[in-house]
Design a protein around this motif. Structure first.
Motif, PDB file in Angstrom:
ATOM      1  N   LYS A  14       0.828  -1.211   0.000  1.00  0.00           N
ATOM      2  CA  LYS A  14       0.000   0.000   0.000  1.00  0.00           C
ATOM      3  C   LYS A  14       0.863   1.261   0.000  1.00  0.00           C
ATOM      4  CE  LYS A  14      -4.433  -1.188   1.887  1.00  0.00           C
ATOM      5  NZ  LYS A  14      -5.421  -0.856   2.916  1.00  0.00           N
ATOM      6  N   ASN A  16       2.201   5.355  -2.892  1.00  0.00           N
ATOM      7  CA  ASN A  16       2.546   6.745  -2.600  1.00  0.00           C
ATOM      8  C   ASN A  16       4.046   7.011  -2.549  1.00  0.00           C
ATOM      9  OD1 ASN A  16      -0.130   6.093  -0.802  1.00  0.00           O
ATOM     10  ND2 ASN A  16      -0.237   8.010  -1.907  1.00  0.00           N
ATOM     11  N   ALA A  65      -3.107   7.892   7.291  1.00  0.00           N
ATOM     12  CA  ALA A  65      -4.001   7.381   6.250  1.00  0.00           C
ATOM     13  C   ALA A  65      -5.143   8.378   6.124  1.00  0.00           C
ATOM     14  CB  ALA A  65      -4.530   6.008   6.625  1.00  0.00           C
ATOM     15  N   GLU A  66      -5.408   8.773   4.880  1.00  0.00           N
ATOM     16  CA  GLU A  66      -6.500   9.698   4.612  1.00  0.00           C
ATOM     17  C   GLU A  66      -7.062   9.378   3.236  1.00  0.00           C
ATOM     18  OE1 GLU A  66      -7.394  14.463   4.536  1.00  0.00           O
ATOM     19  OE2 GLU A  66      -5.401  13.782   4.048  1.00  0.00           O
ATOM     20  N   ALA A  67      -8.345   9.088   3.201  1.00  0.00           N
ATOM     21  CA  ALA A  67      -9.028   8.798   1.930  1.00  0.00           C
ATOM     22  C   ALA A  67      -8.288   7.724   1.131  1.00  0.00           C
ATOM     23  CB  ALA A  67      -9.196  10.069   1.111  1.00  0.00           C
ATOM     24  N   ARG A  68      -7.948   6.627   1.794  1.00  0.00           N
ATOM     25  CA  ARG A  68      -7.285   5.473   1.166  1.00  0.00           C
ATOM     26  C   ARG A  68      -5.895   5.770   0.612  1.00  0.00           C
ATOM     27  NH1 ARG A  68     -12.274   2.785  -2.145  1.00  0.00           N
ATOM     28  NH2 ARG A  68     -13.797   3.054  -0.501  1.00  0.00           N
ATOM     29  N   GLU A  69      -5.289   6.841   1.070  1.00  0.00           N
ATOM     30  CA  GLU A  69      -3.925   7.181   0.675  1.00  0.00           C
ATOM     31  C   GLU A  69      -3.085   7.358   1.927  1.00  0.00           C
ATOM     32  OE1 GLU A  69      -3.677  10.673  -1.677  1.00  0.00           O
ATOM     33  OE2 GLU A  69      -4.763   9.817  -3.352  1.00  0.00           O
ATOM     34  N   TYR A  70      -1.791   7.130   1.803  1.00  0.00           N
ATOM     35  CA  TYR A  70      -0.860   7.402   2.880  1.00  0.00           C
ATOM     36  C   TYR A  70      -0.164   8.715   2.574  1.00  0.00           C
ATOM     37  CZ  TYR A  70      -1.394   2.574   4.464  1.00  0.00           C
ATOM     38  OH  TYR A  70      -1.882   1.392   4.925  1.00  0.00           O
ATOM     39  N   GLN A  86      -7.729  12.332   9.819  1.00  0.00           N
ATOM     40  CA  GLN A  86      -6.634  11.479   9.370  1.00  0.00           C
ATOM     41  C   GLN A  86      -6.366  10.440  10.450  1.00  0.00           C
ATOM     42  OE1 GLN A  86      -3.774  14.639   9.015  1.00  0.00           O
ATOM     43  NE2 GLN A  86      -4.030  14.753   6.797  1.00  0.00           N
ATOM     44  N   THR A  87      -5.948   9.258  10.022  1.00  0.00           N
ATOM     45  CA  THR A  87      -5.608   8.190  10.961  1.00  0.00           C
ATOM     46  C   THR A  87      -4.097   8.083  11.071  1.00  0.00           C
ATOM     47  OG1 THR A  87      -7.596   6.996  10.297  1.00  0.00           O
ATOM     48  CG2 THR A  87      -5.900   5.747  11.474  1.00  0.00           C
TER      49      THR A  87
END
Length: 70
Positions: free
Chosen positions: A12, A16, A44-49, A65-66
């Motif tokens: 994943k 990016n 992680a934000e909106a399926r992006e790192y 954001q996570t």
């Protein structure tokens, strides 16, 4: 994280960042741009790192954001 030819670099993250060395370099650039108190995060934000920085007592949670790494 060990820099080099790391075959365990999470897939994943490859979406990016080109590789572990690219991730390390980008993380360091953001960290070096931080002035004063604060943190650099992998989030992680909106399926992006993303690599983000926060200042003082701010956290990624306040921006939906996570946090994954600090």
């Amino acid at each position: 994280m060990k820099v080099g030819t790391n075959t365990n670099f999470p897939r994943k993250l490859l979406a990016n960042f080109a590789n572990a060395e690219d991730f390390n370099n980008q993380f360091k650039i953001v960290a070096n741009s931080l002035f004063g108190s604060g943190y650099v995060w992998l989030v992680a934000e909106a399926r992006e790192y993303k690599i983000v920085k926060t200042v003082n007592a701010d956290t990624p949670f306040a921006h939906n954001q996570t946090p994954l790494l600090c």
